[in-house]
Design a protein around this motif. Structure first.
Motif, PDB file in Angstrom:
ATOM      1  N   ARG A  64       0.847  -1.190   0.000  1.00 37.13           N
ATOM      2  CA  ARG A  64       0.000   0.000   0.000  1.00 37.13           C
ATOM      3  C   ARG A  64       0.884   1.241   0.000  1.00 37.13           C
ATOM      4  O   ARG A  64       1.747   1.395   0.860  1.00 37.13           O
ATOM      5  CB  ARG A  64      -0.913  -0.025   1.226  1.00 37.13           C
ATOM      6  N   ASP A  65       0.674   2.119  -0.980  1.00 38.07           N
ATOM      7  CA  ASP A  65       1.469   3.345  -1.040  1.00 38.07           C
ATOM      8  C   ASP A  65       0.836   4.443  -0.186  1.00 38.07           C
ATOM      9  O   ASP A  65      -0.176   4.228   0.485  1.00 38.07           O
ATOM     10  CB  ASP A  65       1.698   3.788  -2.490  1.00 38.07           C
ATOM     11  N   GLU A  66       1.447   5.623  -0.216  1.00 42.59           N
ATOM     12  CA  GLU A  66       1.002   6.735   0.633  1.00 42.59           C
ATOM     13  C   GLU A  66      -0.443   7.151   0.352  1.00 42.59           C
ATOM     14  O   GLU A  66      -1.132   7.655   1.228  1.00 42.59           O
ATOM     15  CB  GLU A  66       1.904   7.963   0.449  1.00 42.59           C
ATOM     16  N   GLN A 108      11.409   4.639   6.130  1.00 43.83           N
ATOM     17  CA  GLN A 108      10.757   4.693   4.814  1.00 43.83           C
ATOM     18  C   GLN A 108      11.566   4.028   3.701  1.00 43.83           C
ATOM     19  O   GLN A 108      11.602   4.514   2.580  1.00 43.83           O
ATOM     20  CB  GLN A 108      10.427   6.149   4.438  1.00 43.83           C
ATOM     21  N   GLY A 130      10.985   0.685   3.102  1.00 44.51           N
ATOM     22  CA  GLY A 130      10.181  -0.467   2.716  1.00 44.51           C
ATOM     23  C   GLY A 130      10.589  -1.763   3.387  1.00 44.51           C
ATOM     24  O   GLY A 130      10.170  -2.843   2.966  1.00 44.51           O
ATOM     25  N   TRP A 162       7.610  -3.672   5.005  1.00 45.01           N
ATOM     26  CA  TRP A 162       6.881  -4.361   3.939  1.00 45.01           C
ATOM     27  C   TRP A 162       7.656  -5.589   3.473  1.00 45.01           C
ATOM     28  O   TRP A 162       7.072  -6.645   3.209  1.00 45.01           O
ATOM     29  CB  TRP A 162       6.629  -3.424   2.753  1.00 45.01           C
TER      30      TRP A 162
END
Length: 157
Positions: free
Chosen positions: A14-16, A49, A51, A54
């Motif tokens: 899921r991106d920003e 930030q 990733g 994730w």
């Protein structure tokens, strides 16, 4: 057989903006994923930030699908953040192609996900979860955990 291949071709994150986009690994992320497959204990010192949370969740997803029967534990400082990790994992799972999802109904709630292949993922704050022996334990933002050695010792097989 390769979590790097699995992540690159099948995982979404899921991106920003809240959209689920393909997880295309950077070279350093791919190397970090390879490290997870050969090392029993991995601690990343990193900037924010990048990733990596994730990435760790994608590895967890790969393990519950291709190494059935294990117990994966997700830890974060507070219960709300631990459940958010599980929500991310569940979002990745739900967006996999159907041929990668185990047949039959999966059980799921805010704190756990059980697959029909015997794998399970449980989410805990860092002051709980010590009654389980983990196949895989992910501690997000471990630098904030007051007693990381105690936590590590209590979940390590």
């Amino acid at each position: 057989a390769s979590p790097v291949y699995f992540c690159h071709y099948y995982c979404r994150l899921r991106d920003e903006s809240g959209d689920w986009i393909p997880f295309r690994l950077w070279n350093d992320q791919a190397q970090a994923m390879r490290t997870l497959t050969v090392s029993n204990l991995v601690i990343w010192l990193k900037a924010r930030q990048l990733g990596m949370t994730w990435l760790a969740l994608a590895y967890c997803l790969w393990t519950i699908l291709f190494r059935p029967g294990g117990t994966q534990l997700l830890f974060s400082l507070r219960e709300e953040e631990a459940c958010e990790l599980l929500d991310r994992l569940r979002g990745m799972f739900n967006r996999l192609p159907k041929f990668l999802q185990p047949s039959g109904a999966c059980r799921s709630n805010g704190h756990e996900l059980h697959l029909t292949n015997g794998s399970r993922v449980k989410a805990f704050p860092t002051n709980r979860g010590d009654s389980y022996t983990a196949t895989l334990a992910i501690v997000d933002e471990a630098d904030l955990v007051p007693d990381l050695d105690r936590l590590r010792g209590s979940v390590k097989p």
